[in-house]
Design a protein around this motif. Sequence first.
Motif, mmCIF file in Angstrom:
data_model
loop_
_atom_site.group_PDB
_atom_site.id
_atom_site.type_symbol
_atom_site.label_atom_id
_atom_site.label_comp_id
_atom_site.label_asym_id
_atom_site.label_seq_id
_atom_site.Cartn_x
_atom_site.Cartn_y
_atom_site.Cartn_z
ATOM 1 N N THR A 147 0.815 -1.216 0.000
ATOM 2 C CA THR A 147 0.000 0.000 0.000
ATOM 3 C C THR A 147 0.849 1.267 0.000
ATOM 4 O O THR A 147 0.314 2.366 0.028
ATOM 5 C CB THR A 147 -0.965 0.038 1.207
ATOM 6 N N ASP A 191 -2.966 -6.032 -8.755
ATOM 7 C CA ASP A 191 -3.330 -4.614 -8.845
ATOM 8 C C ASP A 191 -2.804 -4.049 -10.158
ATOM 9 O O ASP A 191 -1.726 -3.460 -10.221
ATOM 10 C CB ASP A 191 -2.760 -3.856 -7.653
ATOM 11 N N ARG A 204 -1.951 0.062 -10.862
ATOM 12 C CA ARG A 204 -0.843 0.787 -10.245
ATOM 13 C C ARG A 204 0.484 0.337 -10.821
ATOM 14 O O ARG A 204 0.638 -0.779 -11.273
ATOM 15 C CB ARG A 204 -0.823 0.536 -8.733
#
Length: 112
Positions: free
Chosen positions: A17, A64, A67
């Motif tokens: 994150t 993901d 990103r």
Amino acid sequence: QQVYKNTAGNIVNSVVTGKNGTIFAYGQTSSGKTFTMQGGGMGSSIDGIVQLAARDIFSLITTDIDRVFLLRVSFIEIYNEEVRDLLVSGGETRTLAVREDPIRGVFVTSNE
């Protein structure tokens, strides 16, 4: 696996994150720090925290697709009051200096 799940797993999730993460093994001589971190070694079916963390980081990154990730990793060892870079190739030992900066705080410059 249980040690990884109870200790490093949350750090790995935080790293993906965008937070910095450190996994640190501390203990007396012959207490199993190296085995815990590195597992059984080449050809072994027992993975250590390093292998499990790398597997999970890359697994989370691939899920993901929206990103772009930049992954930087350092492997250092503190032994007999010396900080050593474990990513130095060729079997040579490189002792690192511990530095302090008013903005960055305490840090060690090592290979990434």
